[in-house]
Design an enzyme around this catalytic site. Structure first.
Site, PDB file in Angstrom:
ATOM      1  N   CYS A 132     -32.286   7.266  12.326  1.00 44.26           N
ATOM      2  CA  CYS A 132     -32.674   5.785  13.025  1.00 44.26           C
ATOM      3  C   CYS A 132     -31.673   5.203  13.236  1.00 44.26           C
ATOM      4  O   CYS A 132     -30.393   5.263  12.362  1.00 44.26           O
ATOM      5  CB  CYS A 132     -33.889   5.092  12.408  1.00 44.26           C
ATOM      6  SG  CYS A 132     -33.383   4.806  10.543  1.00 44.26           S
ATOM      7  N   CYS A 140     -30.605   3.355   9.613  1.00 47.93           N
ATOM      8  CA  CYS A 140     -29.999   4.308   8.473  1.00 47.93           C
ATOM      9  C   CYS A 140     -28.672   4.341   8.857  1.00 47.93           C
ATOM     10  O   CYS A 140     -27.655   4.400   8.141  1.00 47.93           O
ATOM     11  CB  CYS A 140     -30.756   5.454   8.623  1.00 47.93           C
ATOM     12  SG  CYS A 140     -32.413   5.275   7.821  1.00 47.93           S
ATOM     13  N   CYS A 174       4.012   0.149  -0.303  1.00 49.51           N
ATOM     14  CA  CYS A 174       4.680  -0.904  -0.996  1.00 49.51           C
ATOM     15  C   CYS A 174       4.503  -0.527  -2.643  1.00 49.51           C
ATOM     16  O   CYS A 174       3.427   0.056  -2.812  1.00 49.51           O
ATOM     17  CB  CYS A 174       4.143  -2.216  -0.785  1.00 49.51           C
ATOM     18  SG  CYS A 174       4.852  -3.624  -1.974  1.00 49.51           S
ATOM     19  N   CYS A 217       2.154  -3.874  -4.065  1.00 48.28           N
ATOM     20  CA  CYS A 217       0.695  -4.104  -3.504  1.00 48.28           C
ATOM     21  C   CYS A 217      -0.142  -2.858  -2.951  1.00 48.28           C
ATOM     22  O   CYS A 217      -1.180  -3.261  -2.474  1.00 48.28           O
ATOM     23  CB  CYS A 217       0.803  -5.351  -2.626  1.00 48.28           C
ATOM     24  SG  CYS A 217       1.314  -4.880  -0.995  1.00 48.28           S
ATOM     25  N   HIS A 220      20.409  -1.905  -8.775  1.00 52.15           N
ATOM     26  CA  HIS A 220      20.460  -0.657  -8.035  1.00 52.15           C
ATOM     27  C   HIS A 220      21.349  -0.806  -7.243  1.00 52.15           C
ATOM     28  O   HIS A 220      21.702  -0.023  -6.227  1.00 52.15           O
ATOM     29  CB  HIS A 220      19.070  -0.849  -7.303  1.00 52.15           C
ATOM     30  CG  HIS A 220      18.676   0.845  -6.920  1.00 52.15           C
ATOM     31  ND1 HIS A 220      19.481   1.618  -6.513  1.00 52.15           N
ATOM     32  CD2 HIS A 220      17.498   1.341  -6.782  1.00 52.15           C
ATOM     33  CE1 HIS A 220      18.881   2.800  -6.225  1.00 52.15           C
ATOM     34  NE2 HIS A 220      17.691   2.530  -6.325  1.00 52.15           N
ATOM     35  N   CYS A 274      -8.838  18.267 -14.094  1.00 48.20           N
ATOM     36  CA  CYS A 274      -9.000  19.203 -12.867  1.00 48.20           C
ATOM     37  C   CYS A 274      -7.845  19.055 -12.008  1.00 48.20           C
ATOM     38  O   CYS A 274      -7.330  18.029 -11.697  1.00 48.20           O
ATOM     39  CB  CYS A 274     -10.204  18.872 -11.881  1.00 48.20           C
ATOM     40  SG  CYS A 274     -10.434  19.876 -10.585  1.00 48.20           S
ATOM     41  N   CYS A 309      -6.626  13.125  -2.342  1.00 47.53           N
ATOM     42  CA  CYS A 309      -5.908  11.726  -2.067  1.00 47.53           C
ATOM     43  C   CYS A 309      -7.125  10.891  -1.456  1.00 47.53           C
ATOM     44  O   CYS A 309      -7.821  11.100  -0.551  1.00 47.53           O
ATOM     45  CB  CYS A 309      -4.789  11.790  -1.048  1.00 47.53           C
ATOM     46  SG  CYS A 309      -4.130  10.282  -0.653  1.00 47.53           S
TER      47      CYS A 309
END
Length: 371
Positions: free
Chosen positions: A12, A15, A89, A92, A126, A175, A180
């Site tokens: 339906c 749903c 990133c 974030c 760096h 496991c 992903c």
């Protein structure tokens, strides 16, 4: 009634709206398939592209406009992840298309700077040096970096999705069939090899009998996780590789130094959750539980490309040679287990060496100075 797109099932309208809204807002669009039969199989990119195009048209008339827009954004992001210049990133977890010629990548959402090569947050130290040299500097000069000890090591050597390159700062224990959450690619968290159903794997005819499986290399944690730490330590010692047995400062001074602090992915009734291991630590395991200490030792084995054949027992050696499709002779009645073990190790390293040719082969190897 609403008809599903790749099967004969119907449900339906109400749903269908509730089902697809939950999948789009709270789960993953890779799960937005038929609620009755889970069709179609979206691991096939061509099938997924066709399905999402048709689903986009169907959802426009079923779900709320903001949910439909979110679905379109997630489909777009999924397409971007297939671009070789797509990067995540480090701050974030937003994704963006990066300039392949730039080493310093600036996130358009949070403005954080990430190294394009090592995928770690950028620091001024760096500049002008390689990622390897920067990692060495960080280890030698950053107190917080040093204090994190093995907990930091396991996080930095966490799980990378081989398909979309999303990085999880999680341990590989438990496991090893990992899915992903970004692209739904199923792979081994130890070696990155894909998990495939029998008919979809074409490595050999034998794959049809295996069901869901992956073709792990022999130094994968999948095979070495049941080894005793002493065996792995012996292998490292034989190859001149140092390892830790004492906990780092942060672990010994933590909130509960009796519990393993490593982050891992746990499967609960409501879904998947990231949480600390929490298992009791053992003496001589560098402040970790046995499971994660073994993972740490195996990571050193992999990092230094050490072949674990020598610590396999006879049954494991025979299984490894069969997996590698290598022919080997049966053990002679007069041959000791140790001698037969050494012969199988050589077969695994160099190819087939028959029992009758073994002495001639060994003499040749010794004469040529190969061992």
């Amino acid at each position: 009634m609403v008809s599903m797109l790749f099967c004969v099932h119907r449900c339906c309208r109400g749903c269908a709206k509730d089902y697809f809204t939950i999948k789009i807002k709270e789960r993953n669009i890779m799960e937005a398939v038929c609620p009755f039969c889970d069709e179609p199989d979206l691991t096939d990119d061509s099938v997924a592209a066709e399905y999402f195009n048709n689903l986009d048209i169907m959802l426009k008339n079923i779900v709320d406009s903001e949910v439909h827009e979110l679905f379109q954004c997630k489909v777009r992001d999924r397409a971007l992840m297939s671009d070789p210049n797509f990067r995540w990133c480090a701050a974030c977890a937003s994704g963006f298309i990066a300039d392949p010629n730039r080493k310093r990548l600036v996130c358009p959402d949070c403005q954080a700077v990430t190294c394009a090569l090592c995928k770690k947050p950028w620091e001024w130290q760096h500049d002008g040096i390689s990622c390897e040299m920067f990692a060495q500097w960080k280890e030698a000069n950053d107190p917080e970096y040093q204090a994190a000890g093995l907990e930091r090591y396991l996080a930095e050597n966490g799980i990378d999705c081989p398909k979309c390159k999303f990085k999880y700062a999680l341990a590989k224990g438990g496991c090893m069939h990992f899915t992903c959450c970004q692209c739904k690619f199923e792979f081994c968290s130890g070696c990155g090899k894909p998990f495939l159903m029998s008919k979809k794997c074409n490595v050999s005819a034998y794959c049809e009998k295996l069901g869901l499986h992956a073709h792990h290399p022999r130094n994968c944690l999948f095979y070495l996780r049941d080894k005793e730490p002493k065996e792995l330590q012996k292998l490292l010692e034989e190859n001149g590789i140092l390892y830790d047995i004492e906990p780092s400062y942060s672990q010994s001074e933590g909130c509960d130094s009796r519990k393993c602090p490593v982050m891992e992915q746990k499967e609960l009734v409501d879904g998947i959750e990231d949480a600390i291991c929490g298992q009791n630590i053992e003496n001589g395991y560098a402040g970790l539980c046995r499971l994660h200490y073994v993972e740490y030792l195996v990571s050193l084995i992999n990092k230094n490309r050490v072949d674990p054949l020598s610590i396999m027992d006879l049954n494991e050696l025979q299984q490894e040679l069969r997996r590698a499709d290598k022919v080997f002779a049966e053990q002679k009645k007069t041959e000791s287990d140790d001698a037969y073990h050494d012969r199988l190790v050589q077969v695994g390293c160099t190819g087939y060496v028959s029992g009758d040719r073994w002495m001639a082969y060994l003499v040749t190897v010794l004469y040529c100075g190969l061992i």
